[in-house]
Enzyme design. Sequence first.
Site, PDB file in Angstrom:
ATOM      1  CB  SER A 112      97.175 -41.436 -84.833  1.00 29.42           C
ATOM      2  OG  SER A 112      97.065 -42.675 -84.178  1.00 29.42           O
ATOM      3  CB  THR A 113      93.914 -41.820 -80.262  1.00 26.42           C
ATOM      4  OG1 THR A 113      94.484 -43.116 -80.429  1.00 26.42           O
ATOM      5  CG2 THR A 113      92.529 -41.945 -79.642  1.00 26.42           C
ATOM      6  CE1 TYR A 114      92.279 -36.895 -76.665  1.00 30.11           C
ATOM      7  CE2 TYR A 114      94.461 -37.788 -76.287  1.00 30.11           C
ATOM      8  CZ  TYR A 114      93.205 -37.483 -75.827  1.00 30.11           C
ATOM      9  OH  TYR A 114      92.856 -37.761 -74.531  1.00 30.11           O
ATOM     10  CB  ALA A 115      95.850 -36.467 -85.039  1.00 32.49           C
ATOM     11  CB  THR A 135     103.557 -26.400 -70.943  1.00 27.09           C
ATOM     12  OG1 THR A 135     103.939 -26.088 -69.589  1.00 27.09           O
ATOM     13  CG2 THR A 135     102.230 -25.722 -71.249  1.00 27.09           C
ATOM     14  CG  LEU A 136     101.238 -31.804 -72.787  1.00 25.43           C
ATOM     15  CD1 LEU A 136     100.355 -32.864 -72.134  1.00 25.43           C
ATOM     16  CD2 LEU A 136     102.111 -32.419 -73.859  1.00 25.43           C
ATOM     17  CD  GLU A 137      97.911 -25.315 -78.627  1.00 25.32           C
ATOM     18  OE1 GLU A 137      96.716 -25.058 -78.884  1.00 25.32           O
ATOM     19  OE2 GLU A 137      98.701 -25.734 -79.482  1.00 25.32           O
ATOM     20  CD  GLN A 156     106.011 -42.397 -80.327  1.00 22.85           C
ATOM     21  OE1 GLN A 156     106.137 -42.057 -81.488  1.00 22.85           O
ATOM     22  NE2 GLN A 156     105.842 -43.652 -79.950  1.00 22.85           N
ATOM     23  CD  GLN A 180     107.753 -25.731 -68.578  1.00 24.07           C
ATOM     24  OE1 GLN A 180     107.780 -24.538 -68.830  1.00 24.07           O
ATOM     25  NE2 GLN A 180     107.280 -26.615 -69.431  1.00 24.07           N
TER      26      GLN A 180
END
EC number: 3.5.4.13
Length: 188
Positions: A112-115, A135-137, A156, A180
Site C-alpha cells: 500500500s505504501t507504493y499504491a 520479475t516485478l513490474e 507481499q 529464472q
Amino acid sequence: MSIKSDKWIRRMAQEHGMIEPFVERQIRGEGDERVISYGVSSYGYDVRCADEFKVFTNINSAIVDPKNFDEKSFVDVKSDVCIIPPNSFALARTVEFFRIPRDVLTICLGKSTYARCGIIVNVTPLEPEWEGHVTLEFSNTTTLPAKIYANEGVAQMLFLQSDEACEVSYKDRAGKYQGQRGVTLPRA
C-alpha cells in the site's frame, strides 16, 4: 484452499528452502533509518526489490509486441533507487529466490505504501513447483517521476495451499520462466 500463516511460511523457508534469503520477522527499520517493511507478516511474506532495474524507454520502439519484444526498449539501471518516468514502467526482480511447493499457489499483491503514491506492482501467480527470482513490474501511473527503493519491501506474497496436489505442475510442463535468475524479459 487455505491461506498459510507466518508459522508455516517460516517452517517451509527454513526446512525446505522455499524462500532464500529468508527474513523471519518483519523489518521496519535498520538503525535510525526507516525502510518500507519486508520479511514475514501474519499471513504472507513481504519481498524486497533487488538493485537491478530495466526502465522502459520509447526511444527505440514504435510498438510494444509481447511476441517480439525488443530488448532495446529498456535502459539498464543498477542502483539503490530507480526513477520511473511519468506514465511509464520498470522491471526489477526480487532479492528472494522462491521454490514453490507442488500443492501451493502464490499470489502477489503490491504494498500500500507504493499504491498510495500511484505506483502499482504487478506479478502473475507463482505456480506449483515454479522456482526462480520473481520479475516485478512497476507502473508509474502519475504525471511525475516515481522512485522505487532497492532492498526494501515492494510486494507481499500470499501462499494458498490446496487440499490436493495438482496433476501437472509448472515444472512438469517445463514452463518458460522456470529457474529464472535476474530480471527476465517477456518470452513468447
